[in-house]
Design a protein around this motif. Structure first.
Motif, PDB file in Angstrom:
ATOM      1  N   UNK A   3       0.988  -1.281   0.055  1.00  0.00           N
ATOM      2  CA  UNK A   3      -0.090   0.121   0.059  1.00  0.00           C
ATOM      3  C   UNK A   3       1.028   1.166   0.185  1.00  0.00           C
ATOM      4  N   UNK A   4       0.626   2.259  -1.098  1.00  0.00           N
ATOM      5  CA  UNK A   4       1.644   3.671  -0.844  1.00  0.00           C
ATOM      6  C   UNK A   4       0.228   4.259  -0.141  1.00  0.00           C
ATOM      7  N   UNK A   5       0.780   5.093   0.652  1.00  0.00           N
ATOM      8  CA  UNK A   5      -0.057   5.893   1.489  1.00  0.00           C
ATOM      9  C   UNK A   5       0.652   7.253   1.701  1.00  0.00           C
ATOM     10  N   UNK A   6      -0.196   8.165   2.189  1.00  0.00           N
ATOM     11  CA  UNK A   6       0.462   9.350   2.902  1.00  0.00           C
ATOM     12  C   UNK A   6      -0.108   9.546   4.366  1.00  0.00           C
ATOM     13  N   UNK A   7       0.537   9.892   5.226  1.00  0.00           N
ATOM     14  CA  UNK A   7       0.093   9.718   6.752  1.00  0.00           C
ATOM     15  C   UNK A   7      -1.120  10.477   6.828  1.00  0.00           C
ATOM     16  N   UNK A   8      -2.200   9.916   7.257  1.00  0.00           N
ATOM     17  CA  UNK A   8      -3.501  10.704   7.652  1.00  0.00           C
ATOM     18  C   UNK A   8      -4.385  10.887   6.340  1.00  0.00           C
ATOM     19  N   UNK A   9      -3.927  10.559   5.198  1.00  0.00           N
ATOM     20  CA  UNK A   9      -4.693  10.999   4.251  1.00  0.00           C
ATOM     21  C   UNK A   9      -5.851  10.045   3.834  1.00  0.00           C
ATOM     22  N   UNK A  10      -6.383  10.091   2.674  1.00  0.00           N
ATOM     23  CA  UNK A  10      -7.556   9.168   2.581  1.00  0.00           C
ATOM     24  C   UNK A  10      -7.301   7.579   2.550  1.00  0.00           C
ATOM     25  N   UNK A  21      -8.628  -6.850   8.218  1.00  0.00           N
ATOM     26  CA  UNK A  21      -8.518  -8.055   7.341  1.00  0.00           C
ATOM     27  C   UNK A  21      -7.354  -8.981   7.809  1.00  0.00           C
ATOM     28  N   UNK A  22      -6.514  -8.802   8.516  1.00  0.00           N
ATOM     29  CA  UNK A  22      -5.464  -9.392   9.061  1.00  0.00           C
ATOM     30  C   UNK A  22      -4.604 -10.036   7.618  1.00  0.00           C
ATOM     31  N   UNK A  23      -4.323  -8.856   6.714  1.00  0.00           N
ATOM     32  CA  UNK A  23      -3.802  -9.184   5.451  1.00  0.00           C
ATOM     33  C   UNK A  23      -2.501  -9.273   5.655  1.00  0.00           C
ATOM     34  N   UNK A  24      -1.672  -9.822   4.850  1.00  0.00           N
ATOM     35  CA  UNK A  24       0.000  -9.848   4.576  1.00  0.00           C
ATOM     36  C   UNK A  24       0.388  -8.517   3.797  1.00  0.00           C
ATOM     37  N   UNK A  25       1.089  -7.498   4.202  1.00  0.00           N
ATOM     38  CA  UNK A  25       1.124  -6.522   3.196  1.00  0.00           C
ATOM     39  C   UNK A  25       2.186  -5.656   3.853  1.00  0.00           C
ATOM     40  N   UNK A  26       2.830  -4.858   2.938  1.00  0.00           N
ATOM     41  CA  UNK A  26       3.822  -3.842   3.338  1.00  0.00           C
ATOM     42  C   UNK A  26       3.262  -2.563   3.129  1.00  0.00           C
ATOM     43  N   UNK A  27       3.868  -1.385   3.859  1.00  0.00           N
ATOM     44  CA  UNK A  27       3.339   0.091   3.270  1.00  0.00           C
ATOM     45  C   UNK A  27       4.692   0.975   2.687  1.00  0.00           C
ATOM     46  N   UNK A  54      -3.045   3.602  -3.445  1.00  0.00           N
ATOM     47  CA  UNK A  54      -2.471   3.092  -4.578  1.00  0.00           C
ATOM     48  C   UNK A  54      -2.097   1.591  -3.838  1.00  0.00           C
ATOM     49  N   UNK A  55      -2.641   0.315  -4.489  1.00  0.00           N
ATOM     50  CA  UNK A  55      -2.255  -0.657  -3.933  1.00  0.00           C
ATOM     51  C   UNK A  55      -1.622  -1.572  -5.033  1.00  0.00           C
ATOM     52  N   UNK A  56      -0.520  -1.988  -4.810  1.00  0.00           N
ATOM     53  CA  UNK A  56       0.042  -2.911  -5.855  1.00  0.00           C
ATOM     54  C   UNK A  56      -0.051  -4.452  -5.384  1.00  0.00           C
ATOM     55  N   UNK A  57      -0.572  -5.079  -6.144  1.00  0.00           N
ATOM     56  CA  UNK A  57      -0.607  -6.481  -5.894  1.00  0.00           C
ATOM     57  C   UNK A  57       0.275  -7.370  -6.253  1.00  0.00           C
ATOM     58  N   UNK A  58       0.426  -8.701  -5.722  1.00  0.00           N
ATOM     59  CA  UNK A  58       1.362  -9.183  -5.920  1.00  0.00           C
ATOM     60  C   UNK A  58       1.860  -9.860  -7.052  1.00  0.00           C
ATOM     61  N   UNK A  59       0.594  -9.762  -8.065  1.00  0.00           N
ATOM     62  CA  UNK A  59       0.885 -10.017  -9.691  1.00  0.00           C
ATOM     63  C   UNK A  59       1.400  -9.004 -10.309  1.00  0.00           C
ATOM     64  N   UNK A  60       1.582  -7.767  -9.770  1.00  0.00           N
ATOM     65  CA  UNK A  60       1.914  -6.566 -10.298  1.00  0.00           C
ATOM     66  C   UNK A  60       0.944  -5.760 -10.897  1.00  0.00           C
ATOM     67  N   UNK A  61      -0.383  -6.052 -10.666  1.00  0.00           N
ATOM     68  CA  UNK A  61      -1.572  -5.294 -10.950  1.00  0.00           C
ATOM     69  C   UNK A  61      -1.811  -4.091  -9.959  1.00  0.00           C
TER      70      UNK A  61
END
Length: 202
Positions: A3-10, A21-27, A54-61
Motif C-alpha cells: 500500500x502506497x500511502x500518505x500519513x493521515x490521508x484518505x 482483514x489481517x492481510x499480509x502487506x507492506x506500506x 494505491x495498492x500494488x498486488x503481488x501479481x503486479x496489478x
C-alpha cells in the motif's frame, strides 16, 4: 501486497481495512508534493494519477481509488465481514455510504488542504464539509454502533478517516455529537490503533 500511502490521508482507510482483514502487506510512504516514494521511486510511474491510496498486488496489478480498493480488500476476506455479500441489498447500501463519503464528505475537504485556495473558497468548503458531516451524524443518531449496524465495514474505515480531518481544519465535531462519539469509539479498535501508530498519527 504493498500500500502506497500518505500519513493521515484518505489512504488511511485502506490501511485500516488491510489491518482489519489481517492481510499480509507492506506500506510505503509517498511525498505527494514531491511525487516520490520513501524509497526514492517516481510515484507517477506506479500510479500516473499521482495520488493515494494505491495498492500494488503481488501479481503486479495496481489498484487505485479508495472505494474500489476497500471493496477489493473486503471481498478477498469475506470472513472479516468488512462488506456484505456482493449482489445483496446490504452491499448496495454499503456502496451508497462509500459514494457519499467519497464524493460529498471527502471532496468537501479538498480546498482546506490546498495552500492556493482563497479564504472565501476555504470558508465555503468548511460550511459544505460541516453540512455533510451533519448528515453522517444523523445516520448515527439512531444508536447504531457502525454505519451498517453492528458490523464494522470498510465504510467505517473511510468515514473514520475523513471525519478526523474536521479537527485540523478547524471545523471540529462539537456540533455532531453522534459522529464525535463514533470517532472516539472506532478509534479504540485494535486495527485502527495499529494503523494510527504505523502512520505516526494521534
Amino acid at each position: 501486497m504493498k500500500l502506497y500511502y500518505a500519513p493521515g490521508a484518505c489512504s488511511m482507510a485502506s490501511h485500516i481495512a488491510l489491518n482489519e482483514a489481517d492481510e499480509t502487506f507492506s506500506i510505503e510512504k509517498v511525498d505527494l508534493a514531491a511525487g516520490k516514494t520513501e524509497s526514492g521511486a517516481d510515484f507517477k510511474r506506479i500510479n500516473p494519477k499521482g495520488y493515494v491510496p494505491t495498492l500494488e498486488l503481488d501479481d503486479g496489478e495496481v489498484l487505485t481509488e479508495g472505494p474500489a480498493i476497500l471493496q477489493y480488500i473486503a471481498d478477498r476476506n469475506p470472513d472479516s465481514r468488512l462488506a456484505p455479500k456482493a449482489g445483496t441489498f446490504e452491499r448496495v447500501r454499503l456502496q451508497e455510504h462509500l459514494n457519499f463519503i467519497s464524493t460529498e464528505i471527502h471532496k468537501s475537504f479538498g480546498p482546506l488542504f490546498y495552500k492556493a485556495a482563497s479564504d472565501d473558497m476555504k470558508a465555503f468548503a468548511r460550511g459544505r464539509a460541516e453540512l455533510r458531516l451533519g448528515y453522517a451524524d444523523r445516520i448515527l443518531s439512531d444508536g447504531r454502533r457502525y454505519l451498517m449496524g453492528e458490523d464494522f465495514t470498510v465504510a467505517d474505515a473511510y468515514l473514520f478517516t475523513v471525519a478526523r480531518w474536521a479537527i485540523p481544519t478547524g471545523i471540529g465535531l462539537d456540533r455532531q455529537p453522534n459522529l464525535q462519539a463514533y470517532v472516539k469509539r472506532v478509534s479504540e479498535r485494535p486495527a485502527i490503533r495499529k494503523t494510527l501508530a504505523a502512520e505516526d498519527q494521534k
